[in-house]
Design a protein around this motif. Sequence first.
Motif, short mmCIF file in Angstrom:
data_model
loop_
_atom_site.label_atom_id
_atom_site.label_comp_id
_atom_site.label_asym_id
_atom_site.label_seq_id
_atom_site.Cartn_x
_atom_site.Cartn_y
_atom_site.Cartn_z
N VAL A 278 -42.55 15.87 2.89
CA VAL A 278 -41.54 16.08 1.86
C VAL A 278 -40.82 17.40 2.11
CG1 VAL A 278 -41.17 16.39 -0.61
CG2 VAL A 278 -42.83 14.71 0.20
N LYS A 279 -39.49 17.40 1.99
CA LYS A 279 -38.67 18.59 2.19
C LYS A 279 -38.09 19.07 0.86
CE LYS A 279 -39.38 18.03 6.60
NZ LYS A 279 -40.36 18.86 7.32
N ASN A 280 -37.36 20.20 0.91
CA ASN A 280 -36.76 20.75 -0.31
C ASN A 280 -35.77 19.78 -0.94
OD1 ASN A 280 -38.11 23.19 0.03
ND2 ASN A 280 -36.40 24.16 1.08
N LEU A 281 -34.97 19.14 -0.08
CA LEU A 281 -33.92 18.24 -0.54
C LEU A 281 -34.19 16.87 0.04
CD1 LEU A 281 -31.17 17.51 -1.78
CD2 LEU A 281 -30.09 18.40 0.27
N GLU A 282 -34.29 15.87 -0.81
CA GLU A 282 -34.57 14.51 -0.37
C GLU A 282 -33.45 13.59 -0.84
OE1 GLU A 282 -37.17 13.11 1.31
OE2 GLU A 282 -38.50 14.84 1.47
N SER A 283 -32.97 12.74 0.08
CA SER A 283 -31.98 11.73 -0.27
C SER A 283 -32.41 10.39 0.31
CB SER A 283 -30.60 12.09 0.30
OG SER A 283 -30.09 13.24 -0.33
N LEU A 284 -32.22 9.33 -0.47
CA LEU A 284 -32.61 8.00 -0.03
C LEU A 284 -31.61 6.99 -0.59
CD1 LEU A 284 -34.88 6.27 1.36
CD2 LEU A 284 -35.88 6.03 -0.90
N ILE A 285 -31.10 6.16 0.29
CA ILE A 285 -30.18 5.10 -0.10
C ILE A 285 -30.74 3.80 0.47
CG2 ILE A 285 -27.89 4.13 0.36
CD1 ILE A 285 -26.76 6.93 0.15
N GLY A 286 -30.71 2.73 -0.30
CA GLY A 286 -31.32 1.52 0.21
C GLY A 286 -30.77 0.25 -0.38
N ILE A 287 -31.24 -0.85 0.19
CA ILE A 287 -30.83 -2.19 -0.18
C ILE A 287 -32.09 -3.02 -0.37
CG2 ILE A 287 -29.45 -4.21 0.47
CD1 ILE A 287 -29.03 -1.06 2.47
N SER A 288 -32.16 -3.78 -1.44
CA SER A 288 -33.28 -4.68 -1.71
C SER A 288 -32.73 -6.11 -1.75
CB SER A 288 -33.95 -4.33 -3.04
OG SER A 288 -35.01 -5.21 -3.33
N MET A 289 -33.39 -7.02 -1.02
CA MET A 289 -32.90 -8.39 -0.90
C MET A 289 -34.08 -9.35 -0.94
SD MET A 289 -30.22 -7.67 2.25
CE MET A 289 -31.45 -6.76 3.20
N THR A 290 -33.78 -10.62 -1.17
CA THR A 290 -34.78 -11.68 -1.13
C THR A 290 -34.29 -12.76 -0.19
OG1 THR A 290 -35.45 -11.24 -3.42
CG2 THR A 290 -36.13 -13.34 -2.45
N SER A 291 -35.14 -13.13 0.77
CA SER A 291 -34.76 -14.18 1.71
C SER A 291 -35.03 -15.55 1.11
CB SER A 291 -35.54 -14.03 3.03
OG SER A 291 -36.86 -14.53 2.88
N GLN A 292 -34.46 -16.58 1.73
CA GLN A 292 -34.74 -17.93 1.27
C GLN A 292 -36.15 -18.36 1.63
OE1 GLN A 292 -31.45 -19.95 3.21
NE2 GLN A 292 -30.32 -20.05 1.28
N GLY A 293 -36.75 -17.70 2.61
CA GLY A 293 -38.07 -18.07 3.06
C GLY A 293 -39.21 -17.40 2.32
N GLY A 294 -38.91 -16.70 1.22
CA GLY A 294 -39.97 -16.13 0.40
C GLY A 294 -40.33 -14.70 0.74
N TRP A 295 -39.52 -14.03 1.54
CA TRP A 295 -39.77 -12.63 1.88
C TRP A 295 -38.93 -11.71 1.01
CZ3 TRP A 295 -42.96 -10.65 5.88
CH2 TRP A 295 -43.61 -11.62 6.65
N SER A 296 -39.53 -10.61 0.57
CA SER A 296 -38.79 -9.53 -0.08
C SER A 296 -38.49 -8.48 0.99
CB SER A 296 -39.60 -8.91 -1.21
OG SER A 296 -39.76 -9.82 -2.27
#
Length: 231
Positions: free
Chosen positions: A150-168
């Motif tokens: 962990v650093k002084n400044l943390e940034s995180l950008i992300g994408i959450s998706m669900t596949s048709q095959g049952g995977w998150s």
Amino acid sequence: MSFRVGLLSSLFVLSATVAAHAGTIGIDIPDSTEKVLIDLPEGWVEALTDEKASGTRRTIIHEYVPDGQTVSDWEEMITVVLTRPEKAPDDEQYVNNAKAMTIKFYRDLCIGHPERMMVPTETRNGYPTALFYMSCIVRPEAKAARPEQVKNLESLIGISMTSQGGWSLQVQRAWHTNKLEDDGKAGLKGPDKKRDEFEAAQAAMMKFAQEEVVICNTADSAKPCTLPVPH
């Protein structure tokens, strides 16, 4: 407007020249004709591939960093996490995962948090998709607990998706540094060059999340394996 509350809102209108890209890579989603496509920045390499299983639950992780950085010593990282849960994801799994990630980030790391957690949703290439955008100055005790990670400044950008095959799926792009810190006035202090790097990194991260990640299906022409992202 403070750094902690206002930064991510400003990113939606931030415009900057971002780095060139090496090209699109495809990550197979097991037992299906689906793939996760990401546009990997030029000079980045795969630093880790790992798979874990517990009962019928499977988790596959791919991590990418700029050449010369490692999974234990990095400033920028892209992480792709594929999870096959014991029970098939429900219709809200993709957005619930994004909300949970956002809550955990601010709860575990940050000095303060936005008044409103932003988790916009969309249908991307035929797949339900949620986005999360997070950045903050880290609490000293949170950094002390994991000083190598962990650093002084943390940034995180992300994408959450669900596949048709049952995977998150979650695709995260992170940036952190010890060279910027809280200035005591709801802003940042540190070298001008590093602050410029931070702004450029945030613009690149936002573009990545909005345009450079998609699930596709090689057997379905309505879900083409192309980038930029078809909406």
